[in-house]
Design a protein around this motif. Sequence first.
Motif, PDB file in Angstrom:
ATOM      1  N   PRO A 168       0.811  -1.220   0.000  1.00 62.03           N
ATOM      2  CA  PRO A 168       0.000   0.000   0.000  1.00 62.03           C
ATOM      3  C   PRO A 168       0.847   1.275   0.000  1.00 62.03           C
ATOM      4  CG  PRO A 168      -0.861  -1.576   1.577  1.00 62.03           C
ATOM      5  CD  PRO A 168       0.423  -2.150   1.055  1.00 62.03           C
ATOM      6  N   GLU A 169       1.966   1.232   0.725  1.00 64.62           N
ATOM      7  CA  GLU A 169       2.836   2.412   0.796  1.00 64.62           C
ATOM      8  C   GLU A 169       3.444   2.705  -0.582  1.00 64.62           C
ATOM      9  OE1 GLU A 169       5.207   1.880   4.334  1.00 64.62           O
ATOM     10  OE2 GLU A 169       6.470   3.562   3.733  1.00 64.62           O
ATOM     11  N   MET A 170       3.882   1.659  -1.254  1.00 64.34           N
ATOM     12  CA  MET A 170       4.481   1.861  -2.572  1.00 64.34           C
ATOM     13  C   MET A 170       3.449   2.406  -3.554  1.00 64.34           C
ATOM     14  SD  MET A 170       6.742  -0.682  -4.855  1.00 64.34           S
ATOM     15  CE  MET A 170       5.685  -1.192  -6.168  1.00 64.34           C
ATOM     16  N   MET A 171       2.225   1.886  -3.490  1.00 65.58           N
ATOM     17  CA  MET A 171       1.187   2.371  -4.399  1.00 65.58           C
ATOM     18  C   MET A 171       0.850   3.826  -4.101  1.00 65.58           C
ATOM     19  SD  MET A 171       0.560   0.303  -6.670  1.00 65.58           S
ATOM     20  CE  MET A 171       2.260  -0.060  -6.526  1.00 65.58           C
ATOM     21  N   ASP A 172       0.874   4.185  -2.815  1.00 69.78           N
ATOM     22  CA  ASP A 172       0.595   5.573  -2.451  1.00 69.78           C
ATOM     23  C   ASP A 172       1.693   6.497  -2.994  1.00 69.78           C
ATOM     24  OD1 ASP A 172      -1.287   7.210  -1.141  1.00 69.78           O
ATOM     25  OD2 ASP A 172       0.259   7.654   0.367  1.00 69.78           O
ATOM     26  N   ASP A 173       2.938   6.038  -2.920  1.00 67.02           N
ATOM     27  CA  ASP A 173       4.052   6.820  -3.485  1.00 67.02           C
ATOM     28  C   ASP A 173       3.856   7.032  -4.986  1.00 67.02           C
ATOM     29  OD1 ASP A 173       5.334   6.954  -1.075  1.00 67.02           O
ATOM     30  OD2 ASP A 173       6.871   5.449  -1.534  1.00 67.02           O
ATOM     31  N   LEU A 174       3.496   5.946  -5.688  1.00 72.70           N
ATOM     32  CA  LEU A 174       3.323   6.039  -7.149  1.00 72.70           C
ATOM     33  C   LEU A 174       2.156   6.972  -7.495  1.00 72.70           C
ATOM     34  CD1 LEU A 174       3.826   2.407  -8.494  1.00 72.70           C
ATOM     35  CD2 LEU A 174       5.061   4.427  -9.200  1.00 72.70           C
ATOM     36  N   ARG A 175       1.085   6.861  -6.712  1.00 71.25           N
ATOM     37  CA  ARG A 175      -0.105   7.693  -6.941  1.00 71.25           C
ATOM     38  C   ARG A 175       0.262   9.171  -6.783  1.00 71.25           C
ATOM     39  NH1 ARG A 175      -4.981   9.663  -4.550  1.00 71.25           N
ATOM     40  NH2 ARG A 175      -6.823   8.789  -5.574  1.00 71.25           N
ATOM     41  N   GLN A 176       0.970   9.457  -5.682  1.00 75.24           N
ATOM     42  CA  GLN A 176       1.369  10.849  -5.431  1.00 75.24           C
ATOM     43  C   GLN A 176       2.279  11.374  -6.533  1.00 75.24           C
ATOM     44  OE1 GLN A 176       2.833  11.944  -1.540  1.00 75.24           O
ATOM     45  NE2 GLN A 176       1.686  10.276  -0.616  1.00 75.24           N
ATOM     46  N   GLN A 177       3.156  10.488  -7.022  1.00 76.93           N
ATOM     47  CA  GLN A 177       4.082  10.908  -8.078  1.00 76.93           C
ATOM     48  C   GLN A 177       3.300  11.261  -9.350  1.00 76.93           C
ATOM     49  OE1 GLN A 177       7.261   8.111  -8.494  1.00 76.93           O
ATOM     50  NE2 GLN A 177       8.354   9.327 -10.021  1.00 76.93           N
ATOM     51  N   ALA A 178       2.276  10.464  -9.673  1.00 79.95           N
ATOM     52  CA  ALA A 178       1.452  10.746 -10.861  1.00 79.95           C
ATOM     53  C   ALA A 178       0.666  12.050 -10.659  1.00 79.95           C
ATOM     54  CB  ALA A 178       0.498   9.585 -11.127  1.00 79.95           C
ATOM     55  N   GLU A 179       0.151  12.238  -9.438  1.00 79.16           N
ATOM     56  CA  GLU A 179      -0.627  13.465  -9.156  1.00 79.16           C
ATOM     57  C   GLU A 179       0.254  14.708  -9.238  1.00 79.16           C
ATOM     58  OE1 GLU A 179      -4.428  12.631  -6.349  1.00 79.16           O
ATOM     59  OE2 GLU A 179      -2.488  12.317  -5.414  1.00 79.16           O
ATOM     60  N   ARG A 180       1.498  14.545  -8.826  1.00 80.66           N
ATOM     61  CA  ARG A 180       2.428  15.680  -8.839  1.00 80.66           C
ATOM     62  C   ARG A 180       2.554  16.276 -10.242  1.00 80.66           C
ATOM     63  NH1 ARG A 180       8.700  14.612  -8.369  1.00 80.66           N
ATOM     64  NH2 ARG A 180       9.365  16.591  -9.246  1.00 80.66           N
ATOM     65  N   PHE A 181       2.413  15.439 -11.278  1.00 75.33           N
ATOM     66  CA  PHE A 181       2.548  15.938 -12.653  1.00 75.33           C
ATOM     67  C   PHE A 181       1.185  16.240 -13.282  1.00 75.33           C
ATOM     68  CE2 PHE A 181       6.398  13.367 -11.909  1.00 75.33           C
ATOM     69  CZ  PHE A 181       7.306  14.407 -11.965  1.00 75.33           C
ATOM     70  N   GLY A 182       0.124  16.143 -12.490  1.00 79.63           N
ATOM     71  CA  GLY A 182      -1.184  16.590 -12.978  1.00 79.63           C
ATOM     72  C   GLY A 182      -2.191  15.504 -13.311  1.00 79.63           C
ATOM     73  N   ALA A 183      -1.880  14.237 -13.016  1.00 78.80           N
ATOM     74  CA  ALA A 183      -2.864  13.182 -13.312  1.00 78.80           C
ATOM     75  C   ALA A 183      -4.089  13.373 -12.423  1.00 78.80           C
ATOM     76  CB  ALA A 183      -2.256  11.806 -13.064  1.00 78.80           C
ATOM     77  N   GLU A 184      -5.267  13.225 -13.031  1.00 80.61           N
ATOM     78  CA  GLU A 184      -6.499  13.390 -12.245  1.00 80.61           C
ATOM     79  C   GLU A 184      -7.052  12.012 -11.904  1.00 80.61           C
ATOM     80  OE1 GLU A 184      -9.433  15.978 -14.074  1.00 80.61           O
ATOM     81  OE2 GLU A 184     -10.966  15.075 -12.784  1.00 80.61           O
ATOM     82  N   MET A 185      -7.218  11.757 -10.611  1.00 81.99           N
ATOM     83  CA  MET A 185      -7.706  10.447 -10.168  1.00 81.99           C
ATOM     84  C   MET A 185      -9.218  10.502  -9.987  1.00 81.99           C
ATOM     85  SD  MET A 185      -4.812   8.917  -9.808  1.00 81.99           S
ATOM     86  CE  MET A 185      -3.135   9.553  -9.829  1.00 81.99           C
ATOM     87  N   ARG A 186      -9.908   9.511 -10.504  1.00 85.53           N
ATOM     88  CA  ARG A 186     -11.362   9.456 -10.309  1.00 85.53           C
ATOM     89  C   ARG A 186     -11.768   8.072  -9.813  1.00 85.53           C
ATOM     90  NH1 ARG A 186     -13.623  12.563 -15.625  1.00 85.53           N
ATOM     91  NH2 ARG A 186     -12.447  14.484 -15.291  1.00 85.53           N
ATOM     92  N   MET A 187     -12.835   8.089  -9.022  1.00 83.35           N
ATOM     93  CA  MET A 187     -13.357   6.828  -8.468  1.00 83.35           C
ATOM     94  C   MET A 187     -14.173   6.078  -9.521  1.00 83.35           C
ATOM     95  SD  MET A 187     -14.782   7.805  -4.724  1.00 83.35           S
ATOM     96  CE  MET A 187     -16.276   6.944  -5.106  1.00 83.35           C
ATOM     97  N   GLY A 188     -14.215   4.790  -9.374  1.00 88.89           N
ATOM     98  CA  GLY A 188     -15.140   3.994 -10.181  1.00 88.89           C
ATOM     99  C   GLY A 188     -14.489   3.317 -11.369  1.00 88.89           C
ATOM    100  N   GLU A 189     -15.357   2.585 -12.074  1.00 90.41           N
ATOM    101  CA  GLU A 189     -14.881   1.768 -13.187  1.00 90.41           C
ATOM    102  C   GLU A 189     -15.355   2.336 -14.516  1.00 90.41           C
ATOM    103  OE1 GLU A 189     -14.541  -2.558 -12.583  1.00 90.41           O
ATOM    104  OE2 GLU A 189     -16.282  -2.268 -11.316  1.00 90.41           O
ATOM    105  N   ILE A 190     -14.745   1.857 -15.578  1.00 93.09           N
ATOM    106  CA  ILE A 190     -15.251   2.120 -16.925  1.00 93.09           C
ATOM    107  C   ILE A 190     -16.124   0.922 -17.278  1.00 93.09           C
ATOM    108  CG2 ILE A 190     -14.587   2.383 -19.349  1.00 93.09           C
ATOM    109  CD1 ILE A 190     -13.860   4.788 -17.502  1.00 93.09           C
ATOM    110  N   THR A 191     -17.360   1.193 -17.686  1.00 94.16           N
ATOM    111  CA  THR A 191     -18.280   0.070 -17.908  1.00 94.16           C
ATOM    112  C   THR A 191     -18.438  -0.298 -19.385  1.00 94.16           C
ATOM    113  OG1 THR A 191     -20.096   1.635 -17.798  1.00 94.16           O
ATOM    114  CG2 THR A 191     -19.588   0.438 -15.770  1.00 94.16           C
ATOM    115  N   ALA A 192     -18.122   0.630 -20.291  1.00 93.94           N
ATOM    116  CA  ALA A 192     -18.213   0.314 -21.727  1.00 93.94           C
ATOM    117  C   ALA A 192     -17.319   1.246 -22.532  1.00 93.94           C
ATOM    118  CB  ALA A 192     -19.659   0.448 -22.212  1.00 93.94           C
TER     119      ALA A 192
END
Length: 312
Positions: free
Chosen positions: A60-84
């Motif tokens: 979980p810690e490693m994934m949090d690091d990766l997530r923060q790194q992506a956010e730092r460059f502007g990636a927008e995180m959204r909840m949920g799945e793609i259904t089609a």
Amino acid sequence: MEHIECLIIGSGPAGYTAAIYTCRADVKTVIYEGIQPGGQLTQTTEIENFPGYPKGINGPEMMDDLRQQAERFGAEMRMGEITAVDVSQRPFRVTTEYDGDLLADTIIVATGASARYLGLPSEDAFKGGGVSGCATCDGFFYKGKDVAVVGGGDTACEDATYLAKICNKVYLIVRRDELRASKAMQHRVLNTPNIEVLWKHQTKELFGEQQGFMKKLKGAVLYHSDTKVERTIIIDGFFVAIGHLPNTMIFKGILDMDADGYLVTKPKSTATNVEGIFACGDCQDRTYRQAIVAAGTGAMAGIEVERFLLRQ
Ligand code: NDP
């Protein structure tokens, strides 16, 4: 309708790494994180083989690091799945679980894989009442109890070793007379006194009793792979660790996949058969299935998206 340059589906090491690359290339990127943000590694304990962490790190810690790194460059995180996904038009029209439809110039599929189960009716009946696909999530509930793990790979061995620290006794049910796991993992299992390996055994059925609204597991009937002789073990927990299935259902009939559902990509590329759709991580890798490989193919997908958009 919202129009984005790059949609990333999935949030494991592949998806987050892809986002680091697309965002650093100024590509507007949205990640739909799915039902398990961070992916399978959020269910892992210690990761010792991801370069750059000399002392190891928990999943979980490693994934949090990766997530923060992506956010730092502007990636927008959204909840949920793609259904089609409608690939008959460009940009692609995508249906989301909570946010309606959106248009995407490119898509990176990084949906990973999910735990497989044995497929026994009794296994299904005791899910949540003793049967689990995740030792690190549910092991805590079996403190001091006897449990079993099914499988002979690294996951099963890791789960058995983890549970042995919490539980009284762990049976490791292995269908052959050898383990598929790495030698290091095998040594750990074979040197843990409260793990008993039941070689050449398979599960016939699970049994238990109704407790209020819940079914509560009491034990398992096993049989010897060759002789078919049955044996009963008394356990409170049954952890299934027999591998994974790629999460690619929504692309059936759209993207090329092999017989087991792994997406097929072009050699030395993450490009799929649909121009503008790329696949990385465990949903297209049946061979290595390692976080570092997922991150590597995520980087490839990010670079290929940038180049694809430049060519358009
Ligand atoms: P694997 O595919 O490597 O192993 C699956 C195991 O389950 C095999 O032993 C297989 O038996 C057994 N199995 C499959 N189906 C059944 C069934 N119906 N009944 C009984 N047993 C069954 O999956 P893993 O999840 O263990 O590992 C996946 C990948 O992830 C691997 O590359 C592994 O190295 C990696 N990994 C690495 C870790 C680490 O480095 N820390 C931790 C966990 C995983 P058989 O051998 O007979 O086919």
